[in-house]
Scaffold this active site. Structure first.
Site, PDB file in Angstrom:
ATOM      1  N   ASN A  58      48.104  45.567  47.513  1.00 39.71           N
ATOM      2  CA  ASN A  58      48.995  44.802  46.120  1.00 39.71           C
ATOM      3  C   ASN A  58      49.681  45.518  45.102  1.00 39.71           C
ATOM      4  O   ASN A  58      49.363  45.460  43.878  1.00 39.71           O
ATOM      5  CB  ASN A  58      46.979  44.675  45.366  1.00 39.71           C
ATOM      6  N   HIS A  64      34.734  39.238  42.125  1.00 33.45           N
ATOM      7  CA  HIS A  64      34.882  39.756  42.433  1.00 33.45           C
ATOM      8  C   HIS A  64      33.469  41.021  42.413  1.00 33.45           C
ATOM      9  O   HIS A  64      32.369  41.382  41.816  1.00 33.45           O
ATOM     10  CB  HIS A  64      35.487  41.048  41.488  1.00 33.45           C
ATOM     11  N   GLU A  91      37.249  36.042  36.558  1.00 27.24           N
ATOM     12  CA  GLU A  91      38.860  36.181  36.277  1.00 27.24           C
ATOM     13  C   GLU A  91      40.271  35.699  36.355  1.00 27.24           C
ATOM     14  O   GLU A  91      39.769  34.418  36.288  1.00 27.24           O
ATOM     15  CB  GLU A  91      38.846  36.501  38.118  1.00 27.24           C
ATOM     16  N   SER A 118      40.274  37.558  43.615  1.00 27.42           N
ATOM     17  CA  SER A 118      41.389  38.214  44.354  1.00 27.42           C
ATOM     18  C   SER A 118      41.573  38.028  45.876  1.00 27.42           C
ATOM     19  O   SER A 118      42.299  38.011  46.762  1.00 27.42           O
ATOM     20  CB  SER A 118      40.798  39.984  44.541  1.00 27.42           C
ATOM     21  N   ASP A 163      38.342  39.553  34.060  1.00 26.38           N
ATOM     22  CA  ASP A 163      38.816  41.154  35.137  1.00 26.38           C
ATOM     23  C   ASP A 163      40.248  40.165  35.820  1.00 26.38           C
ATOM     24  O   ASP A 163      40.364  39.267  36.566  1.00 26.38           O
ATOM     25  CB  ASP A 163      38.320  41.158  36.341  1.00 26.38           C
ATOM     26  N   HIS A 173      44.104  41.116  39.273  1.00 28.75           N
ATOM     27  CA  HIS A 173      45.517  40.294  40.026  1.00 28.75           C
ATOM     28  C   HIS A 173      46.397  39.567  39.024  1.00 28.75           C
ATOM     29  O   HIS A 173      47.621  39.066  39.657  1.00 28.75           O
ATOM     30  CB  HIS A 173      44.820  39.529  40.855  1.00 28.75           C
ATOM     31  N   LYS A 202      47.004  47.547  41.318  1.00 25.97           N
ATOM     32  CA  LYS A 202      47.368  46.192  42.168  1.00 25.97           C
ATOM     33  C   LYS A 202      49.266  45.885  41.168  1.00 25.97           C
ATOM     34  O   LYS A 202      49.451  47.385  41.769  1.00 25.97           O
ATOM     35  CB  LYS A 202      47.109  45.321  41.635  1.00 25.97           C
TER      36      LYS A 202
HETATM   37  C1  LIG Z   1      40.609  45.706  43.116  1.00 26.49           C
HETATM   38  C2  LIG Z   1      39.609  45.001  41.610  1.00 26.49           C
HETATM   39  C3  LIG Z   1      38.928  45.632  40.958  1.00 26.49           C
HETATM   40  C4  LIG Z   1      38.274  47.307  41.453  1.00 26.49           C
HETATM   41  O1  LIG Z   1      39.513  47.880  40.879  1.00 26.49           O
HETATM   42  P1  LIG Z   1      39.561  49.678  41.342  1.00 26.49           P
HETATM   43  O2  LIG Z   1      40.817  49.937  40.721  1.00 26.49           O
HETATM   44  O3  LIG Z   1      40.333  49.104  42.482  1.00 26.49           O
HETATM   45  O4  LIG Z   1      38.592  49.698  41.136  1.00 26.49           O
HETATM   46  C5  LIG Z   1      38.092  44.952  39.984  1.00 26.49           C
HETATM   47  N1  LIG Z   1      37.700  43.532  40.157  1.00 26.49           N
HETATM   48  C6  LIG Z   1      39.341  42.613  41.054  1.00 26.49           C
HETATM   49  C7  LIG Z   1      39.207  41.329  40.788  1.00 26.49           C
HETATM   50  C8  LIG Z   1      39.712  43.288  41.196  1.00 26.49           C
HETATM   51  O5  LIG Z   1      40.839  43.114  42.722  1.00 26.49           O
END
Ligand SMILES: *Cc1c(COP(=O)(O)O)cnc(C)c1O
Length: 383
Positions: A43, A129, A168, A172, A197, A200, A232
């Site tokens: 990522n 996620h 999101e 992801s 969230d 990405h 990421k």
């Molecule tokens: C990777 C991810 C997370 C978790 O983040 P980390 O820092 O890796 O624990 C949370 N939400 C989404 C959408 C992700 O892709």
């Protein structure tokens, strides 16, 4: 024995997971089993994990402050480097206040589990996620999931002033974007809160890499809770939650995964701070990434896999069957390409896929080679 540890059923169904040991990994390449592979599974969308600026910042902080934060943030773990990072993040993203977490997983747990009580509702996109889904299941709130990005389905479930809608920025496993115009409108009409969230989208989309909200022309104030990760496009690891001062003060007091967890190490925080500064200037890398995405999509258009409508670095090829997905990934690996084979329960049943991720660190010829290998592997699979 009180526990059944057998993985036989999972193995037979092509669902057993195993843990590879990677000798070294960056945005473009990785090394494992003594061999070099082109990396299409990470990522590190802008290649920042290897940037000299980030390495130098981590080095300098390790020398000056040591490698550990020594305590949780409310004790003595919250240091000047953390405060600077929080304030530069807030300035970059137009947020009133920001707090740091060791991971996105714990940030999502913190928000949902400390904010929502049993009198609240939580509405989540079905493809959110696992960290969000799990937090919702563990919170006392009543959780409803709505069909992916389906605003009519969400509108039919909403109750006025009753809770939180979570979606999101960029999904992801699918690479498409949430409908933030639609979400903001529904949240405002129903007087519910909205949380993004943007794991990405941050760094990749929007003006100065500000993320999905900027990309879609949504003001930061329309979304009460912003969560983003540093693992990421920012190339490090860790996460933040941002919003009003009142929200952050509340979480400082109530978020158990914040209060009871050692704070981020100073070298990590310094590297993230360098990444936040660098990413705002990274228009060239974002342009490059867009070019590579276009080249990839044109290259695989004729292959017998469903290509999802993704304009982002996440370019899944839907295979469907779990074992065929594994076989394809294994064939690609023999040819020197490392791609993720993503299976249930990470994605819905029948939608196993190769999750191919692109990075500005890739070269155009890497994409050409990957498309060639995919074409050959697809031919073999059809025989
Ligand atoms: C990777 C991810 C997370 C978790 O983040 P980390 O820092 O890796 O624990 C949370 N939400 C989404 C959408 C992700 O892709």
């Amino acid at each position: 024995m009180p526990f059944n540890l057998s993985l036989n059923e999972r193995e037979a169904a092509g669902l057993k997971r195993s843990l590879p040991v990677i000798e070294r990994v960056g945005g473009r390449q990785l090394w494992a089993n003594g061999l070099a592979y082109l990396n299409f599974a990470g990522n590190d969308y802008l290649g920042l994990s290897q940037a000299p600026e980030l390495r130098a910042a981590a080095d300098a902080a390790a020398r000056e402050f040591g490698v550990g934060a020594v305590a949780s943030p409310l004790v003595v773990g919250h240091q000047a480097v953390h405060r600077t990072l929080e304030s530069e993040l807030a300035d970059w993203l137009g947020l009133e206040a920001v707090m740091l977490f060791s991971s996105g997983f714990s940030a999502n747990q913190a928000v949902i589990k400390s904010l929502l009580g049993k009198e609240h509702w939580l509405w989540q996109d079905r493809l959110n996620h696992a960290s969000l889904q799990e937090a919702g299941a563990l919170s006392p709130a009543r959780m409803q999931r709505f069909a992916h990005n389906d605003m009519a389905a969400l509108a039919a479930k909403l109750k006025p002033e009753a809770g939180l809608i979570v979606s999101e920025g960029v999904f992801s496993m699918d690479g498409d974007q949430g409908d933030w115009q639609g979400l903001a409108q529904l949240a405002e009409q129903s007087r519910n809160w909205l949380m993004i969230d943007d794991a990405h989208g941050l760094g990749v989309l929007g003006k100065a890499g500000r993320g999905t909200l900027s990309e879609q022309g949504i003001a930061a104030e329309q979304v009460q809770i912003t969560m983003g990760t540093f693992g990421k496009a920012l190339g490090v690891s860790g996460a933040f939650v941002g919003g009003s001062r009142a929200l952050v003060d509340y979480l400082h007091n109530h978020a158990r995964s914040y209060v009871y967890s050692t704070h981020l190490p100073p070298p990590q925080s310094a590297a993230i701070l360098a990444a936040v500064r660098l990413v705002q200037q990274a228009d060239d890398q974002r342009d490059r990434l867009r070019q590579l995405i276009r080249q990839f999509r044109e290259g695989v258009a004729a292959l017998p896999f469903a290509l999802l409508p993704s304009a982002t670095a996440i370019q899944p090829l839907i295979v469907g069957d779990e074992n065929s997905t594994l076989a394809l990934a294994a064939r690609l690996r023999e040819r020197g390409f490392w791609v993720g084979a993503i299976r249930p329960p990470t994605v819905p049943k029948g939608s196993a896929r190769l999750r191919i991720t692109l990075s500005a660190a890739h070269r155009s010829e890497d994409i050409t080679a990957l498309v060639g290998a995919l074409t050959q592997a697809a031919r073999q699979e059809q025989r």
